[in-house]
Scaffold this motif. Structure first.
Motif, short mmCIF file in Angstrom:
data_model
loop_
_atom_site.label_atom_id
_atom_site.label_comp_id
_atom_site.label_asym_id
_atom_site.label_seq_id
_atom_site.Cartn_x
_atom_site.Cartn_y
_atom_site.Cartn_z
N PHE A 55 0.87 -1.19 0.00
CA PHE A 55 0.00 0.00 0.00
C PHE A 55 0.90 1.23 0.00
N PHE A 56 0.35 2.33 -0.50
CA PHE A 56 1.13 3.57 -0.57
C PHE A 56 1.21 4.19 0.82
N SER A 57 2.37 4.71 1.17
CA SER A 57 2.52 5.30 2.50
C SER A 57 3.30 6.60 2.42
N ALA A 58 3.27 7.33 3.52
CA ALA A 58 3.98 8.61 3.59
C ALA A 58 5.49 8.34 3.61
N PRO A 59 6.28 9.25 3.02
CA PRO A 59 7.73 9.06 3.07
C PRO A 59 8.21 8.99 4.52
N GLY A 60 9.02 7.99 4.80
CA GLY A 60 9.56 7.88 6.16
C GLY A 60 8.65 7.14 7.13
N ALA A 61 7.43 6.85 6.73
CA ALA A 61 6.51 6.15 7.65
C ALA A 61 6.96 4.70 7.80
N GLU A 62 6.89 4.21 9.03
CA GLU A 62 7.28 2.81 9.25
C GLU A 62 6.05 1.94 9.05
N VAL A 63 6.02 1.23 7.92
CA VAL A 63 4.85 0.39 7.62
C VAL A 63 5.31 -1.02 7.28
N VAL A 64 4.42 -1.96 7.45
CA VAL A 64 4.74 -3.36 7.14
C VAL A 64 3.94 -3.78 5.92
N ARG A 65 4.67 -4.27 4.92
CA ARG A 65 4.00 -4.76 3.71
C ARG A 65 4.44 -6.20 3.49
N PRO A 66 3.67 -7.14 4.01
CA PRO A 66 4.11 -8.55 3.96
C PRO A 66 4.25 -9.09 2.53
N PHE A 67 5.23 -9.97 2.36
CA PHE A 67 5.42 -10.67 1.09
C PHE A 67 4.31 -11.71 0.97
N VAL A 68 3.61 -11.73 -0.16
CA VAL A 68 2.51 -12.70 -0.30
C VAL A 68 2.73 -13.66 -1.47
N SER A 261 -13.85 -2.69 -16.54
CA SER A 261 -12.72 -3.15 -17.35
C SER A 261 -11.54 -3.39 -16.40
N PRO A 262 -10.51 -4.13 -16.87
CA PRO A 262 -9.36 -4.36 -15.98
C PRO A 262 -8.73 -3.06 -15.50
N VAL A 263 -8.63 -2.06 -16.38
CA VAL A 263 -7.99 -0.81 -15.96
C VAL A 263 -8.88 -0.07 -14.95
N PHE A 264 -10.19 -0.16 -15.13
CA PHE A 264 -11.09 0.44 -14.16
C PHE A 264 -10.91 -0.23 -12.79
N LEU A 265 -10.73 -1.55 -12.80
CA LEU A 265 -10.51 -2.26 -11.52
C LEU A 265 -9.18 -1.86 -10.90
N ILE A 266 -8.17 -1.64 -11.76
CA ILE A 266 -6.86 -1.19 -11.24
C ILE A 266 -7.06 0.14 -10.51
N TYR A 267 -7.84 1.03 -11.12
CA TYR A 267 -8.11 2.33 -10.49
C TYR A 267 -8.86 2.14 -9.17
N ARG A 268 -9.90 1.30 -9.20
CA ARG A 268 -10.72 1.13 -8.00
C ARG A 268 -9.90 0.53 -6.85
N PHE A 269 -9.19 -0.56 -7.15
CA PHE A 269 -8.45 -1.22 -6.06
C PHE A 269 -7.17 -0.46 -5.69
N GLY A 270 -6.48 0.02 -6.71
CA GLY A 270 -5.16 0.64 -6.46
C GLY A 270 -5.25 2.03 -5.88
N ASN A 274 -6.62 1.76 -2.03
CA ASN A 274 -5.22 1.65 -1.60
C ASN A 274 -4.75 0.20 -1.44
N HIS A 275 -5.03 -0.62 -2.45
CA HIS A 275 -4.46 -1.97 -2.51
C HIS A 275 -3.67 -2.09 -3.81
N PRO A 276 -2.58 -1.30 -3.95
CA PRO A 276 -1.87 -1.30 -5.23
C PRO A 276 -1.18 -2.62 -5.57
N GLY A 277 -0.91 -3.45 -4.56
CA GLY A 277 -0.31 -4.76 -4.85
C GLY A 277 -1.27 -5.61 -5.66
#
Lengths: 304, 426
Positions: A55-68, A261-270, A274-277
């Motif tokens: 997910f997108f985060s603020a610069p410098g923010a400590e976030v966990v993005r697990p490998f799936v 459409s797939p690109v519309f779904l990319i917009y909706r989810f990403g 905020n699920h860009p993965g």
């Protein structure tokens, strides 16, 4: 002698690294950097993201993005919305590509011959292509909505529900809209290609007694083959990436997500959720699909 | 084909770009740092006036802590603009247009400062807003938003269309679902309206806030869509509301297609479901009246709850001078500034003493009294993880069952409840 060899050695190493004309790299560098920055880097970063719960985060923010691993891909492939989106791409391409190729080839041939108001028609077909999508969609909404002109003209024959909220008709309307909007560009491509067909071929076919229609199929169509390949590949690539139409024309992929459409779904989810993965996994699968279709097109159409 | 040395060069460039992109300074700001700050506010004309006035008043007496104000950059929605700015690290210190539904997402992104981290943070928020403040707490118990102003949603109606349909335009029968439906029938058949009411039927995640949700809040006497992790809409109250809307769609009293433009302002629709921000928009175009949202069997207006359509103020983690930002924030929601907001925009400051704090305003503007009364019983969207996704899933179930009727409401809501329950826990 030994000193001369030593002096030549770095030059040889440079030559082995950059070739005979290193200045060529300098000339190519701006475009290569553009390509890397705008296309290659985001593409490879998207592949990277698709393996994480990113997910997108603020610069410098400590976030966990697990490998799936392939988890995002597995979820996408099981997602009913993705299935609808792929089905919609197929519907779209089946309508849009043959219509684009057929209409633009015929219209370009007509506009290439000495007809009255030729310049006017050339401009008229090109206007939708250069009109902003939002404005063009506005016109189609006015035409095809339930209270629109087409429904009024059709009267009792108008579909119920009306075009844009009809699960069966929404996608064909989108495909027709895109065909109409892009036609001017493809006509131009064909007009340019028509200039390359030698006039002698038409004269020879006339001498052989061919009618204008026979000469169209025997001379024009084969002569336009390279342009047709370009038109098909371009139409497939741009077609598979349609977004504005479900976003604006059918009110967010409606009715009931039947025009997503797939690109519309990319917009909706990403972007919206905020699920860009997950969105990146859709993007990569779409890119693979488009590459495959384009490869098949080239294989089929480039055969002698 | 690319040779290995070329591939090496390309990989080097990509890697260096990647490392550059991964970089980013940490936010060393603390809650006491003072200095100049930047803020964003909404771009509607009335709020711009208010923003300019408040900033000018502050700057006059704070020469070393100047505030620069800008309108929020244009985008499809403020939430997308703010989300992108958080990622890029370009958010200003304060944004006076933060939607509560997006707060959990911004918080997860590390984009928001906890206002509870200021020594007087909790007491200030709760002192100003009262009990309603608890709806704006994040699941970790802290406030990441200052509840600022609400637009309690009510039913606006067109008096001319109602009169034409022979319906009492001063006290229209809109209390119960049955009354509402027969009024709706009349305004379409006799009043000449294309639609009785025209909420947007499109699939955006926020559309339920202007059709299902206000009526659900009213019918359930103030429940949120989710409470303590449990979906509330899959209940007798939720189903009653859904079936009421379904009747409006089935009888073609509410169109299934989006309107071109503002259907109420243009007289296409006899009613609209909206908050007081719209009064300046409708004044001069429509002779309007206002009534509380209906409930199944009717309720006294003083007992009806509704959706707040609230906007909060967020402090963003890119802010270097958080001390000044906090002081300016308190100044911007002081009694004086809130009074100016009410006066210039007609929107309701989130104050527990709203009606008593500005008696002269409400006696001069009786139209707004009902909204002030409703504001005291306004209910927010739940502050839960994956909030946007939750609303999108709910909208999909609602569209399918209520608007287009391709699935039964009971089953659609049951499925959506199960899906959403998992979603808000993750």
């Amino acid at each position: 002698m030994a000193a001369a060899v030593r002096a030549r050695a770095p030059r040889n190493r440079l030559r082995s690294l950059f070739g005979e004309h290193p200045i060529g790299y300098l000339f190519a560098a701006p475009f290569v950097l553009f390509l890397i920055g705008i296309y290659a880097y985001p593409f490879f970063y998207a592949i990277y993201m698709s393996f994480f719960d990113y997910f997108f985060s603020a610069p410098g923010a400590e976030v966990v993005r697990p490998f799936v691993g392939l988890g995002n891909y597995a979820r996408v492939l099981q997602d009913p919305l993705f299935h609808i989106a792929i089905r919609n791409v197929v519907i779209f391409l089946v309508i849009n590509v043959p219509l684009t190729v057929g209409l633009s080839m015929v219209l370009a041939t007509a506009l290439n011959s000495a007809i009255r108001f030729r310049t006017f028609f050339r401009a008229a077909y090109y206007v939708p292509y250069i009109t902003a999508s939002v404005a063009a969609v506005g016109i189609w909404l006015w035409l095809f909505s339930g209270f629109g002109l087409v429904d009024k003209l059709l009267g009792p024959l108008a579909p119920n529900p009306s075009f844009l909220i009809n699960a069966l008709l929404a996608m064909p309307i989108i495909a027709l809209y895109v065909t109409w909007k892009g036609l001017g560009f493809y006509i131009l491509v064909y007009l340019a290609a028509l200039q390359t067909i030698p006039k002698e071929l038409y004269e020879a076919s006339k001498v052989d007694g061919a009618s204008p229609i026979q000469s169209f199929f025997a001379v024009t169509v084969p002569g336009l083959r390279p342009a047709t390949l370009l038109v098909i590949v371009t139409a497939v690539i741009t077609g598979a990436n349609f977004f504005t139409e479900p976003y604006l024309l059918t009110g967010g992929g409606g009715p009931e997500n039947q025009s997503v459409s797939p690109v519309f779904l990319i917009y909706r989810f990403g972007i919206e959720q905020n699920h860009p993965g997950y969105a990146a996994a859709i993007g990569i699968l779409l890119a693979i699909g488009v590459l495959l279709i384009s490869g098949i097109n080239r294989f089929v159409l480039e055969r002698p | 084909m690319m040779s290995s040395r070329h591939a090496l060069l390309a990989a080097g460039v990509v890697l260096s770009l990647g490392l550059a992109a991964c970089g980013g300074g940490s936010n060393a700001a603390t809650g006491s740092t003072k200095g100049s700050i930047k803020i964003w506010y909404s771009n509607n004309a009335e709020e711009v006036k208010w923003g300019d006035a408040v900033v000018a008043a502050w700057n006059q007496s704070h020469s070393s802590e100047q505030v620069t104000a800008e309108q929020i950059p244009a985008g499809k929605s403020s939430e997308e603009v703010i989300g992108a700015a958080i990622t890029a690290g370009t958010t200003p210190c304060l944004i006076f247009n933060t939607a509560p539904a997006a707060v959990s997402q911004f918080q997860k992104q590390g984009g928001l400062v906890s206002l509870s981290s200021f020594s007087d943070g909790n007491s200030f928020i709760e002192g100003r807003t009262g009990d309603r403040a608890s709806q704006y707490k994040s699941p970790n118990g802290s406030y990441y938003q200052m509840p600022w102003k609400s637009n309690p949603v009510m039913i606006f109606y067109n008096k001319d269309i109602f009169t034409k349909a022979s319906i009492d335009a001063t006290n229209p029968p809109l209390k119960t679902y049955d009354q509402f439906l027969s009024t709706a029938q009349a305004v379409v058949s006799k009043g000449g309206a294309k639609a009785a009411i025209w909420p947007s039927p499109t699939s955006e995640f926020y559309q339920p806030w202007f059709d299902f949700y206000p009526l659900f809040i009213a019918q359930s006497k103030g429940k949120q869509l989710i409470e303590n992790g449990e979906p509330q809409f899959n209940s007798a109250d939720g189903l009653a509301v859904a079936n009421f809307w379904k009747q409006l769609y089935t009888k073609n009293l509410a169109p299934k297609e989006a309107a071109q433009g503002d259907s109420f302002a243009t007289g296409q629709s006899a009613m609209a479901i909206v908050g007081p921000w719209a009064i300046p928009v409708y004044t001069g175009k429509v002779k309007w009246g206002v009534a509380p949202v209906p409930t199944k069997d009717g309720m006294d207006a003083s007992a009806i709850h509704t959706f707040s359509d609230e906007k909060s103020i967020g402090m963003y983690s890119s802010c270097k001078n958080q001390g000044t930002a906090w002081e300016f924030l308190k100044f911007a929601v002081s009694k004086d500034s809130d009074g100016k907001l009410l006066d210039l925009t007609g929107q309701m400051p989130m104050r527990s003493d709203l009606a008593s704090a500005y008696p002269s305003y409400f006696s001069a503007h009786p139209d707004y009294k009902l909204f002030a009364d409703q504001a005291a019983r306004s209910v927010e969207v739940p502050n839960v993880p994956n909030s946007v996704e939750m609303w999108q899933d709910f909208r999909a179930a609602y569209s399918k069952s209520v608007i287009f009727g391709s699935q039964g409401v009971d089953q659609a809501f049951k499925d959506a409840a199960a899906q959403i329950k998992t979603l808000v826990k993750s």
